[in-house]
Design a protein around this motif. Sequence first.
Motif, PDB file in Angstrom:
ATOM      1  N   ASP A 188      17.101   5.318 -35.446  1.00  0.00           N
ATOM      2  CA  ASP A 188      17.334   5.733 -36.773  1.00  0.00           C
ATOM      3  C   ASP A 188      16.632   7.027 -37.196  1.00  0.00           C
ATOM      4  OD1 ASP A 188      14.934   4.287 -36.880  1.00  0.00           O
ATOM      5  OD2 ASP A 188      15.764   2.745 -38.196  1.00  0.00           O
ATOM      6  N   ASP A 189      15.955   7.620 -36.379  1.00  0.00           N
ATOM      7  CA  ASP A 189      15.121   8.975 -36.763  1.00  0.00           C
ATOM      8  C   ASP A 189      15.626  10.058 -36.383  1.00  0.00           C
ATOM      9  OD1 ASP A 189      13.705   7.006 -38.097  1.00  0.00           O
ATOM     10  OD2 ASP A 189      11.924   6.804 -36.552  1.00  0.00           O
ATOM     11  N   ILE A 190      15.112  11.224 -36.729  1.00  0.00           N
ATOM     12  CA  ILE A 190      15.648  12.360 -36.281  1.00  0.00           C
ATOM     13  C   ILE A 190      14.542  13.331 -35.888  1.00  0.00           C
ATOM     14  CG2 ILE A 190      16.947  14.599 -37.080  1.00  0.00           C
ATOM     15  CD1 ILE A 190      18.145  12.767 -39.312  1.00  0.00           C
ATOM     16  N   ALA A 191      14.477  14.009 -34.929  1.00  0.00           N
ATOM     17  CA  ALA A 191      13.279  15.027 -34.421  1.00  0.00           C
ATOM     18  C   ALA A 191      13.735  16.334 -34.848  1.00  0.00           C
ATOM     19  CB  ALA A 191      13.355  14.815 -32.925  1.00  0.00           C
ATOM     20  N   ASN A 192      12.700  16.908 -34.944  1.00  0.00           N
ATOM     21  CA  ASN A 192      12.661  18.553 -35.521  1.00  0.00           C
ATOM     22  C   ASN A 192      13.212  19.336 -34.265  1.00  0.00           C
ATOM     23  OD1 ASN A 192      11.174  21.394 -35.361  1.00  0.00           O
ATOM     24  ND2 ASN A 192      11.081  20.812 -37.445  1.00  0.00           N
ATOM     25  N   PRO A 193      14.033  20.346 -34.209  1.00  0.00           N
ATOM     26  CA  PRO A 193      14.504  20.876 -33.095  1.00  0.00           C
ATOM     27  C   PRO A 193      13.514  21.454 -32.162  1.00  0.00           C
ATOM     28  CG  PRO A 193      15.841  21.420 -34.867  1.00  0.00           C
ATOM     29  CD  PRO A 193      14.646  20.850 -35.361  1.00  0.00           C
ATOM     30  N   ARG A 194      12.376  21.754 -32.485  1.00  0.00           N
ATOM     31  CA  ARG A 194      11.198  22.244 -31.896  1.00  0.00           C
ATOM     32  C   ARG A 194      10.218  21.275 -31.506  1.00  0.00           C
ATOM     33  NH1 ARG A 194       8.346  27.357 -33.958  1.00  0.00           N
ATOM     34  NH2 ARG A 194       7.640  27.117 -31.663  1.00  0.00           N
ATOM     35  N   ARG A 195      10.333  19.935 -31.859  1.00  0.00           N
ATOM     36  CA  ARG A 195       9.590  18.841 -31.629  1.00  0.00           C
ATOM     37  C   ARG A 195       8.932  18.880 -30.239  1.00  0.00           C
ATOM     38  NH1 ARG A 195      10.013  12.483 -30.924  1.00  0.00           N
ATOM     39  NH2 ARG A 195       8.115  12.217 -30.095  1.00  0.00           N
ATOM     40  N   MET A 242      -0.672  15.632 -34.205  1.00  0.00           N
ATOM     41  CA  MET A 242      -0.714  17.273 -34.827  1.00  0.00           C
ATOM     42  C   MET A 242      -0.122  16.841 -36.344  1.00  0.00           C
ATOM     43  SD  MET A 242       1.968  18.407 -31.547  1.00  0.00           S
ATOM     44  CE  MET A 242       2.091  19.833 -32.259  1.00  0.00           C
ATOM     45  N   HIS A 243      -0.739  18.054 -37.057  1.00  0.00           N
ATOM     46  CA  HIS A 243      -0.335  18.101 -38.419  1.00  0.00           C
ATOM     47  C   HIS A 243       1.113  18.532 -38.735  1.00  0.00           C
ATOM     48  CE1 HIS A 243      -0.752  22.389 -38.696  1.00  0.00           C
ATOM     49  NE2 HIS A 243      -1.975  22.095 -38.062  1.00  0.00           N
ATOM     50  N   ASP A 244       1.776  19.240 -37.734  1.00  0.00           N
ATOM     51  CA  ASP A 244       2.899  19.604 -38.115  1.00  0.00           C
ATOM     52  C   ASP A 244       3.936  18.281 -38.135  1.00  0.00           C
ATOM     53  OD1 ASP A 244       2.727  22.530 -36.406  1.00  0.00           O
ATOM     54  OD2 ASP A 244       1.324  21.176 -35.420  1.00  0.00           O
ATOM     55  N   VAL A 245       4.722  18.748 -38.972  1.00  0.00           N
ATOM     56  CA  VAL A 245       6.023  17.668 -39.507  1.00  0.00           C
ATOM     57  C   VAL A 245       7.099  17.902 -38.372  1.00  0.00           C
ATOM     58  CG1 VAL A 245       7.783  16.949 -41.036  1.00  0.00           C
ATOM     59  CG2 VAL A 245       5.434  17.590 -41.822  1.00  0.00           C
ATOM     60  N   LEU A 246       7.081  16.870 -37.358  1.00  0.00           N
ATOM     61  CA  LEU A 246       8.149  17.151 -36.100  1.00  0.00           C
ATOM     62  C   LEU A 246       9.189  15.963 -36.202  1.00  0.00           C
ATOM     63  CD1 LEU A 246       5.645  17.927 -33.510  1.00  0.00           C
ATOM     64  CD2 LEU A 246       6.745  19.317 -34.902  1.00  0.00           C
ATOM     65  N   VAL A 247       9.181  15.114 -37.080  1.00  0.00           N
ATOM     66  CA  VAL A 247      10.220  13.840 -37.186  1.00  0.00           C
ATOM     67  C   VAL A 247      10.254  13.682 -38.432  1.00  0.00           C
ATOM     68  CG1 VAL A 247      10.838  11.352 -36.578  1.00  0.00           C
ATOM     69  CG2 VAL A 247       9.582  12.899 -34.760  1.00  0.00           C
ATOM     70  N   ASP A 248      11.854  13.353 -38.877  1.00  0.00           N
ATOM     71  CA  ASP A 248      12.408  12.745 -40.111  1.00  0.00           C
ATOM     72  C   ASP A 248      12.274  11.270 -39.855  1.00  0.00           C
ATOM     73  OD1 ASP A 248      12.167  14.946 -41.730  1.00  0.00           O
ATOM     74  OD2 ASP A 248      14.114  15.605 -41.210  1.00  0.00           O
ATOM     75  N   ARG A 249      11.650  10.138 -40.560  1.00  0.00           N
ATOM     76  CA  ARG A 249      11.781   8.864 -40.186  1.00  0.00           C
ATOM     77  C   ARG A 249      12.661   8.380 -41.285  1.00  0.00           C
ATOM     78  NH1 ARG A 249       7.746   5.543 -40.527  1.00  0.00           N
ATOM     79  NH2 ARG A 249       8.880   4.212 -39.087  1.00  0.00           N
ATOM     80  N   THR A 250      13.638   7.424 -41.032  1.00  0.00           N
ATOM     81  CA  THR A 250      14.588   6.890 -41.849  1.00  0.00           C
ATOM     82  C   THR A 250      13.910   5.411 -42.325  1.00  0.00           C
ATOM     83  OG1 THR A 250      16.380   7.727 -40.890  1.00  0.00           O
ATOM     84  CG2 THR A 250      16.865   5.878 -42.260  1.00  0.00           C
ATOM     85  N   ILE A 251      13.802   5.110 -43.791  1.00  0.00           N
ATOM     86  CA  ILE A 251      13.347   3.891 -44.239  1.00  0.00           C
ATOM     87  C   ILE A 251      14.791   3.216 -44.922  1.00  0.00           C
ATOM     88  CG2 ILE A 251      11.405   2.866 -45.811  1.00  0.00           C
ATOM     89  CD1 ILE A 251      10.302   4.712 -43.526  1.00  0.00           C
ATOM     90  N   HIS A 252      14.982   1.983 -44.350  1.00  0.00           N
ATOM     91  CA  HIS A 252      15.777   1.167 -44.819  1.00  0.00           C
ATOM     92  C   HIS A 252      15.349  -0.339 -44.590  1.00  0.00           C
ATOM     93  CE1 HIS A 252      17.277   0.275 -40.843  1.00  0.00           C
ATOM     94  NE2 HIS A 252      16.955   1.496 -40.371  1.00  0.00           N
ATOM     95  N   PRO A 253      16.153  -1.178 -45.283  1.00  0.00           N
ATOM     96  CA  PRO A 253      15.835  -2.726 -45.412  1.00  0.00           C
ATOM     97  C   PRO A 253      15.953  -3.371 -43.985  1.00  0.00           C
ATOM     98  CG  PRO A 253      17.176  -2.207 -47.466  1.00  0.00           C
ATOM     99  CD  PRO A 253      17.157  -0.834 -46.402  1.00  0.00           C
ATOM    100  N   GLY A 254      16.687  -2.578 -43.091  1.00  0.00           N
ATOM    101  CA  GLY A 254      17.130  -3.328 -41.937  1.00  0.00           C
ATOM    102  C   GLY A 254      16.027  -3.410 -40.907  1.00  0.00           C
TER     103      GLY A 254
END
Length: 343
Positions: free
Chosen positions: A92-99, A195-207
């Motif tokens: 359920d997460d998304i990687a930055n294109p350059r991760r 790393m201090h770089d933001v490389l992922v967007d994490r989805t937070i949800h009740p499931g």
Amino acid sequence: MRAPTVTAIVPVHNRAGRVSRAVASLAAQTLDDMEIIVVDDGSTDNSAEAAERAAPGQVRVLRHSSNRGIPAARNTGLEAAQGRYVAWLDSDDIANPRRLERQVRFLDRRVDLAMVGSAARCIGPDGRRKRGVRMPLLDHRAIAPALLFRSPFQQSTVMGRASILKQFLYREEYSVCEDLDMFIRLSVRHRVGNMHDVLVDRTIHPGQIGRREGDLVRDRKRKLLASQLADLQLAFTPDDLDRHVTLGAPKNEPQSREMMDWAQQWLERLRQANNRVGRYDPNGLALASAMTWVTLCRADMRGHHPIRALRELVGSSLTLGFLGSAGISWISEALPTLLGSLG
């Protein structure tokens, strides 16, 4: 065929509505030399098909005939990985294109590290990105003692050397907290970092399983953290252990006067125990303790005790952990990213 540089692994169970987005973010990476493995852990929906449609011809799907749990799914992917590095991404997460490109470059340069994670942003159940950044501790000397309290890694941001990670399979008795268990075992024998770089967007949800299985999470944390406290040769009661688990992840509610007093005394006892046995870098433990204290004070502040919480935060010697060498190093690296996230 020559082995790829990176194997990206996505375990999935009944996430057909989300997994395609995770896989598509891996297919869009700037690093071409990679393989994508999706481990379908006995899904009863079309999660595997959704993953394949997200990146036609680029995904290798491994299927469990029944739902065996996240540790088994991770191990299936890890054992099948052909890459020099292994990267994880939850379904359920998304990687930055350059991760992947950036983490490979980081680990190629930092040959002393077995594994690296990164900072991350959060996405709510509605798909909207939340403000701010989850900034982890960055250096091994603070990460190792931080594992006394909670995981300083976000699993979806982690990349490691396959030859080492394959020696640290996830233990199936930990149907939750399997990542914390592995990180603890790995950090004892190898240096790790973030790393201090933001490389992922994490989805937070009740499931998410950690939200559904709160009692089981606390039980497994009790076991893992008790073992580490014992390694410090620190005497503790069952009540101390319960509070220690809460200290790692306090709820955003008013904290009792007793809890705040206990926390200050307890964190000082941890420091004294470490001085006796020399298990952790003292500056690293001071920073990890300061972070833990700030988290507790923030919970108290959000629980409608802002004045008391601010007084506790400013007045405690624990906060001085940010002024040691580990703390100053963390601030200098993390601050630009934290400030940038507020814009």
